[in-house]
Design an enzyme around this catalytic site. Structure first.
Site, mmCIF file in Angstrom:
data_model
loop_
_atom_site.group_PDB
_atom_site.id
_atom_site.type_symbol
_atom_site.label_atom_id
_atom_site.label_comp_id
_atom_site.label_asym_id
_atom_site.label_seq_id
_atom_site.Cartn_x
_atom_site.Cartn_y
_atom_site.Cartn_z
ATOM 1 N N ASP A 139 0.805 -1.234 0.000
ATOM 2 C CA ASP A 139 0.000 0.000 0.000
ATOM 3 C C ASP A 139 0.835 1.280 0.000
ATOM 4 O O ASP A 139 0.311 2.359 -0.234
ATOM 5 C CB ASP A 139 -0.935 0.017 1.214
ATOM 6 N N ARG A 183 -6.186 0.768 1.504
ATOM 7 C CA ARG A 183 -7.191 0.923 2.566
ATOM 8 C C ARG A 183 -7.487 2.402 2.835
ATOM 9 O O ARG A 183 -8.618 2.853 2.726
ATOM 10 C CB ARG A 183 -6.596 0.255 3.804
#
Ligand code: F6P
Length: 361
Positions: A139, A183
């Site tokens: 990420d 996320r």
């Protein structure tokens, strides 16, 4: 002679094995001994999960995805799920980890992980364990490092998938909505979307207006482009809305909430508003797998070697970080305090806008 223990925690990322190899070889080079704690801290809770890592153990693993140590995102010793007759109970096993670390005579713990795992590592540092962190996550959302290893491979995988979806979208004159990981931060969506010439990129940092998304699709229709590629980060939200999640029973009596489902919702809404044929696809864990790119291998090897240098200097409570052209040590506390989001004035965001890509706002 030093004795170090290493672990990998949280979601896996391509490059973990390269870090492990660099750690082990750099330590052996100095005449030290290295142990691996399997599945995060399992090896420091239960000895059968502690393994000696010699030259043979790390032979031929630089290019392999996954981790030879195994990993878990349910292994926080400060709140560890212990099976009971009635289901599960969370217990604090942190003192057991500290005791075992000392009993084995370890001089340092090198924790390879993302925000969650490094937060745990920092708590152990506060309990007196000499800790060094290595920033891992596809990420790319860890602060104080220009990049985390694993990110480049994930972006490459997503870009290749978008390229493939492009041709089928065009052949069928459809809108393909592609959900990628991310996320809280939209690094994968942004970098793969711009590289693969997506029409719309939706990231958690910019709450989106579905009308704006549809406007872009209809503008393309007017210009004779009857298909579209929409990339959406799993954590993207509509203006005033919330993240899309699903709940599933992972073990009897234990429910877990997972992020996901936003692509399907966006595809349905685009279909309702524009009448276009839409399909959604979730790239999911595909982005975490496979052989690390050259960039990820090299940065992972550099992180591993740098971490061992820090053990030698006895600099603890830090994380190795890329600060081009070098690798530096940053306080672990600072690295886990803040999520590294995509800056809205970043050059890549500006580039996306100048290329006419809709960011949903
Ligand atoms: O590594 C972080 C991440 O890739 C997130 O983007 C994603 O939500 C999560 O891992 C999923 O992990 P798992 O399915 O292993 O719990």
């Amino acid at each position: 002679m030093k004795k170090i223990v290493i672990n990998t925690g949280g979601g896996d990322a391509p490059g973990l094995n390269a870090v492990i190899r660099a750690l082990v070889l750099s330590a052996i080079q100095r005449g030290w001994e290295v142990y691996g704690s399997r599945f995060g801290y399992m090896g420091l809770i239960d000895y059968s999960n502690l393994i000696h890592l010699d030259r043979n153990a790390v032979r031929g693993i630089t290019h392999l995805g996954g981790t030879i140590l195994g990993t878990t995102n349910k292994g926080d010793p400060f709140s560890y799920p212990v099976k009971t007759s009635g289901g599960f109970q969370m217990e604090d096993l942190s003192s057991k980890v500290v005791d075992n670390f000392n009993k084995f005579g370890f001089d340092a713990l090198i924790a390879i992980g993302g925000d969650g795992s490094l937060r745990i590592a920092h708590k152990f540092y506060e309990l007196g364990i000499p800790v060094i962190g290595v920033p891992k996550t596809i990420d790319n959302d860890l602060s104080n490092t220009v990049i985390t290893f694993g990110f480049d491979t994930a972006v490459t995988t997503a870009t290749e998938a978008l390229d493939k979806l492009h041709s089928t979208a065009e052949a069928h004159e459809r809108v393909m909505v592609v959900e990628v990981m991310g996320r809280y931060a939209g690094w994968i969506a942004l970098n793969s979307g711009v590289s693969a010439t997506a029409d719309v990129i939706l990231i958690p940092e910019i709450p989106f207006d579905i009308e704006k998304v549809c406007q872009k699709i209809m503008d393309r229709e007017l210009h004779g482009r009857h298909f579209g590629i929409v990339v959406v980060a799993e954590g993207a939200t509509p203006k005033g809305g919330t993240m899309s999640t699903t709940s599933e029973e992972v073990e009897v009596g234990r429910q877990e909430v997972h992020l996901g489902g936003i692509a399907e919702k966006v595809a349905q809404q685009i279909h309702q508003i524009t009448g276009k044929d839409c399909r959604s696809i979730v790239l999911g864990h595909l982005q975490r797998g496979g052989s690390p790119t050259t960039w990820d291998r090299l940065i992972a090897l550099r992180f591993g070697a740098a971490a061992v240098r820090l053990v030698e200097q006895e600099t603890f409570g830090v994380m190795v970080a890329l600060a081009p052209p070098t690798i530096k040590a940053v306080p672990l506390k600072e690295a886990v305090e803040r999520t590294k989001l995509v800056p809205l004035d970043s050059d890549t965001v500006l580039t996306a806008r100048e290329l006419g890509i809709c960011l949903g706002d």
